[in-house]
Write a protein that holds these residues in place. Structure first.
Motif, mmCIF file in Angstrom:
data_model
loop_
_atom_site.group_PDB
_atom_site.id
_atom_site.type_symbol
_atom_site.label_atom_id
_atom_site.label_comp_id
_atom_site.label_asym_id
_atom_site.label_seq_id
_atom_site.Cartn_x
_atom_site.Cartn_y
_atom_site.Cartn_z
ATOM 1 N N ASN A 1 2.633 81.718 47.665
ATOM 2 C CA ASN A 1 3.710 81.413 47.056
ATOM 3 C C ASN A 1 4.134 82.371 45.739
ATOM 4 O O ASN A 1 4.440 82.062 44.722
ATOM 5 C CB ASN A 1 3.623 80.247 46.138
ATOM 6 C CG ASN A 1 3.487 78.846 47.063
ATOM 7 O OD1 ASN A 1 3.904 78.766 48.227
ATOM 8 N ND2 ASN A 1 2.775 77.957 46.948
ATOM 9 N N THR B 1 6.822 82.896 42.787
ATOM 10 C CA THR B 1 8.021 82.574 43.139
ATOM 11 C C THR B 1 8.536 80.947 43.142
ATOM 12 O O THR B 1 9.683 80.544 42.931
ATOM 13 C CB THR B 1 8.521 82.879 44.672
ATOM 14 O OG1 THR B 1 7.452 82.374 45.456
ATOM 15 C CG2 THR B 1 8.335 84.585 44.626
ATOM 16 N N ILE C 1 8.083 78.943 45.351
ATOM 17 C CA ILE C 1 8.177 78.383 46.631
ATOM 18 C C ILE C 1 7.363 79.349 47.747
ATOM 19 O O ILE C 1 6.856 80.478 47.132
ATOM 20 C CB ILE C 1 9.790 78.564 47.230
ATOM 21 C CG1 ILE C 1 10.301 79.781 47.011
ATOM 22 C CG2 ILE C 1 10.625 77.581 46.310
ATOM 23 C CD1 ILE C 1 11.731 80.100 47.668
ATOM 24 N N ALA D 1 15.634 77.236 50.304
ATOM 25 C CA ALA D 1 15.700 77.682 48.551
ATOM 26 C C ALA D 1 15.757 79.161 48.447
ATOM 27 O O ALA D 1 15.324 79.954 49.271
ATOM 28 C CB ALA D 1 14.544 77.210 48.033
ATOM 29 N N SER E 1 14.693 81.810 45.325
ATOM 30 C CA SER E 1 13.800 81.970 43.927
ATOM 31 C C SER E 1 14.250 83.480 43.574
ATOM 32 O O SER E 1 13.929 84.286 44.179
ATOM 33 C CB SER E 1 12.131 81.805 44.370
ATOM 34 O OG SER E 1 11.941 82.275 43.033
ATOM 35 N N PRO F 1 10.657 82.795 37.693
ATOM 36 C CA PRO F 1 11.765 82.594 38.794
ATOM 37 C C PRO F 1 12.744 81.592 38.501
ATOM 38 O O PRO F 1 12.425 80.575 37.556
ATOM 39 C CB PRO F 1 10.836 82.034 39.909
ATOM 40 C CG PRO F 1 9.622 81.496 39.324
ATOM 41 C CD PRO F 1 9.262 82.344 38.136
ATOM 42 N N VAL G 1 14.829 79.072 40.619
ATOM 43 C CA VAL G 1 14.785 78.505 42.007
ATOM 44 C C VAL G 1 16.116 77.634 41.805
ATOM 45 O O VAL G 1 16.520 76.733 41.213
ATOM 46 C CB VAL G 1 13.484 77.598 42.018
ATOM 47 C CG1 VAL G 1 13.798 77.116 43.535
ATOM 48 C CG2 VAL G 1 12.424 78.253 41.733
ATOM 49 N N THR H 1 17.914 75.286 44.779
ATOM 50 C CA THR H 1 17.254 74.390 46.216
ATOM 51 C C THR H 1 18.660 74.201 46.865
ATOM 52 O O THR H 1 19.581 73.775 45.903
ATOM 53 C CB THR H 1 16.648 73.174 45.460
ATOM 54 O OG1 THR H 1 15.491 73.440 45.108
ATOM 55 C CG2 THR H 1 16.515 72.352 46.988
#
Length: 560
Positions: A62, A83, A85, A118, A120, A133, A135, A137
């Protein structure tokens, strides 16, 4: 069998081209530790020192790993940035328009688990470090493709592919960026395919979209404000388009398309035929496909399926001749597992079979020698490997690519030719000038060089025409004709003056005035007209040719 299934089961690389060994070579791989399960690599100058750096997306840990380069193809120890994610891809772009490169880690939607995609975003500090980050979504039907400046406001915009519940493409949306990691409501591009490539295909400075799906491939030209207009199409002979790349294969300054496509064949469509071909762009049209790789997956009756498939394709100049080559890797096929397709500059390729380096992640000139190097993934050992190109070649670098001179004034440029990887052949030099007539005269001294342990130099001399020669033929004819009238008019005036009554002498005054003007113009204007003062632009192409390589360098010349 659906197009999506074909994309995941392509089997290829039974090339019909004869192998030619020894054209390209690479040094032993240098390994660099990164995060867990590296899946993608991007190359860019992150700290603004003019040296390529690497960013690696690590799906298992990640995070992304940043490796700063030293200019020699060597990289510092990786610095990892979270990140938030599990990234499946990585993009380097300027998200907020501050002139500093940022990182966008992309994650695809997982339809079977109803996990949305997503993005990031890690904003850059300009020194190779990045902020926490941001993010974004997406909805389950959105899969991020890339971030790039579509609208021309220097802020990255988001391009997303839309899919239905079965994973079939149903459209593309473009969301303009606000410059802070947020985006405006997406505008749907009027096409039911998915975007496969974003690149400026008509050289207007605006990124265009290339949409794929069922053939033909559709080009959508950018209008500059986040909207698009339907453009050219290319039609592979197969049913399905899998992947698309853009590269100037024939060196004419226009991006060509490299297309991977496939068709079902055989009883019950159990077999798959796959092609990779080039569509050369010529002005406002694309030519017909020139297929250079072909393969198939066959299921013989009562026997196991025989197949292999291409997993990786990267482009770059691998042999140093200034032309775009294509490297590809096939897995688990071993005929061959890795090859570099050497371009002849006309859409034809010769295959050079090499030892398999592993999954190809990127190709770029990492040490400034004008040869494409390789970055490969080694997920099992949690690292990446850099393979520097060791092909014997030479570089040609002019002291300047832009020259200016006055009419009749000579101007010079120095070109330095350096040997790479033990290159020792003689090089012949020539020059060619294109532009409006009369053309400047070009010469090179010396015409032949042999770079060795120390670079060799040659001097390019350009001799523009004089101011008088720069006058157009029509201008010259006009001035010469007027000047020819001056002497007869003078005699006519003098002859008419004699014997005339004083009352009619005023008729001679305009005639003598015209004569005086013509003599003045002939003495001052014939060599200094406006046409001689207008700047004239020329392109000088210097060609360096050895027994195995040819390189061209273009230099612009402005004559005032």
């Amino acid at each position: 069998m659906t197009g999506k299934l074909i994309a995941s089961t392509l089997f290829v690389l039974l090339s019909l081209t004869q192998f030619v060994a020894g054209q390209v070579s690479f040094s032993p791989a240098q390994s660099y530790s990164v995060g867990t399960a590296p899946v993608s690599v991007a190359v860019a100058d992150l700290n603004r020192d003019g040296i390529p750096d690497l960013v690696v997306a690590n799906q298992g840990s990640n995070n992304v790993s940043v490796l700063l380069g030293n200019g020699q193809g060597v990289f510092q120890q990786a610095i990892n940035f979270d990140t938030g994610i599990s990234p499946t891809g990585v993009i380097i772009t300027d998200i907020n328009g501050d002139g500093k490169l940022d990182i966008a880690a992309l994650v695809s939607a997982n339809l079977s688990l109803s996990t949305p995609g997503a993005v990031s975003m890690l904003l850059g500090n300009g020194n190779g470090t990045f902020q926490a980050p941001i993010v974004l979504t997406l909805t389950p039907d959105q899969t991020p493709f890339t971030l790039t400046d579509i609208s021309g406001d220097k802020k990255a915009d988001l391009i997303v592919n839309l899919t239905d519940s079965a994973g079939n493409p149903i459209g593309v949306t473009v969301s303009l960026g606000n410059g802070d990691g947020t985006f405006q409501t997406g505008v749907t591009v009027p096409n039911t395919s998915s975007v496969a490539l974003v690149s400026d295909l008509n050289n207007d400075g605006k990124p265009d979209l290339v949409l794929n799906g069922f053939a033909p491939v559709q080009v959508m030209y950018s209008n500059g404000g986040g909207t698009f207009t339907s453009g050219l199409q290319v039609a592979p002979p197969d049913q399905f388009v899998i992947r698309i790349w853009a590269a100037d294969v024939n060196g004419d300054g226009q991006l060509d398309l490299i297309v991977e496509s496939s068709s079902e064949s055989g009883p019950s469509n159990n077999d798959v035929v796959q092609h990779i071909g080039v569509f050369l762009k010529n002005g406002n049209t694309f030519g017909s496909e020139q297929i250079f790789l072909t393969g198939e997956s066959i299921k013989p009756p009562f026997k196991p399926r025989v197949d292999c498939f291409i997993t990786d394709v990267v482009t770059g100049d691998f042999n140093g001749d200034g032309k775009v080559d294509i490297a590809n890797r096939a897995e688990p096929c071993s005929n061959p597992p890795f090859a570099v397709n050497i371009s002849d500059g006309a859409g034809n390729f010769t295959v050079d079979s090499l030892t398999d380096p592993g999954p190809l992640a990127a190709a770029a000139d990492l040490n400034g020698d004008q040869l494409a190097d390789l970055v490969v993934l080694n997920a099992a050992n949690k690292n990446i490997e850099v393979l520097l190109n060791s092909t014997p070649a030479f570089t040609m670098v002019p002291a300047t690519n832009t020259l200016s001179a006055s009419a009749g004034q000579q101007v010079t440029d120095t070109l330095t030719l350096s040997s790479i990887n033990g290159f020792s052949a003689a090089i012949q030099l020539s020059c060619l000038v294109t532009g409006p007539t009369p053309l400047p005269v070009c010469s090179l001294s010396p015409n032949d060089v042999t770079p060795g342990t120390t670079p060799a130099t040659t001097t390019l001399t350009l001799a523009p025409a004089s101011s008088a020669d720069l006058i157009s033929p029509m201008k010259k004819w006009r001035w010469q004709g007027l000047c020819a009238l001056a002497l007869p008019l003078a005699f006519v005036g003098l002859g008419s003056w004699r014997g005339r009554p004083r009352s009619k002498c005023w008729l001679m005054i305009p005639l003598l005035g015209v004569t005086s003007f013509l003599y003045t113009a002939c003495g001052q204007g014939s060599g200094n007209t406006q046409s001689a003062k207008d700047p004239k632009s020329y392109t000088v192409q210097v060609t360096a040719a050895s027994a195995t390589l040819t390189k061209n360098s273009n230099i612009s010349l402005t004559v005032q």
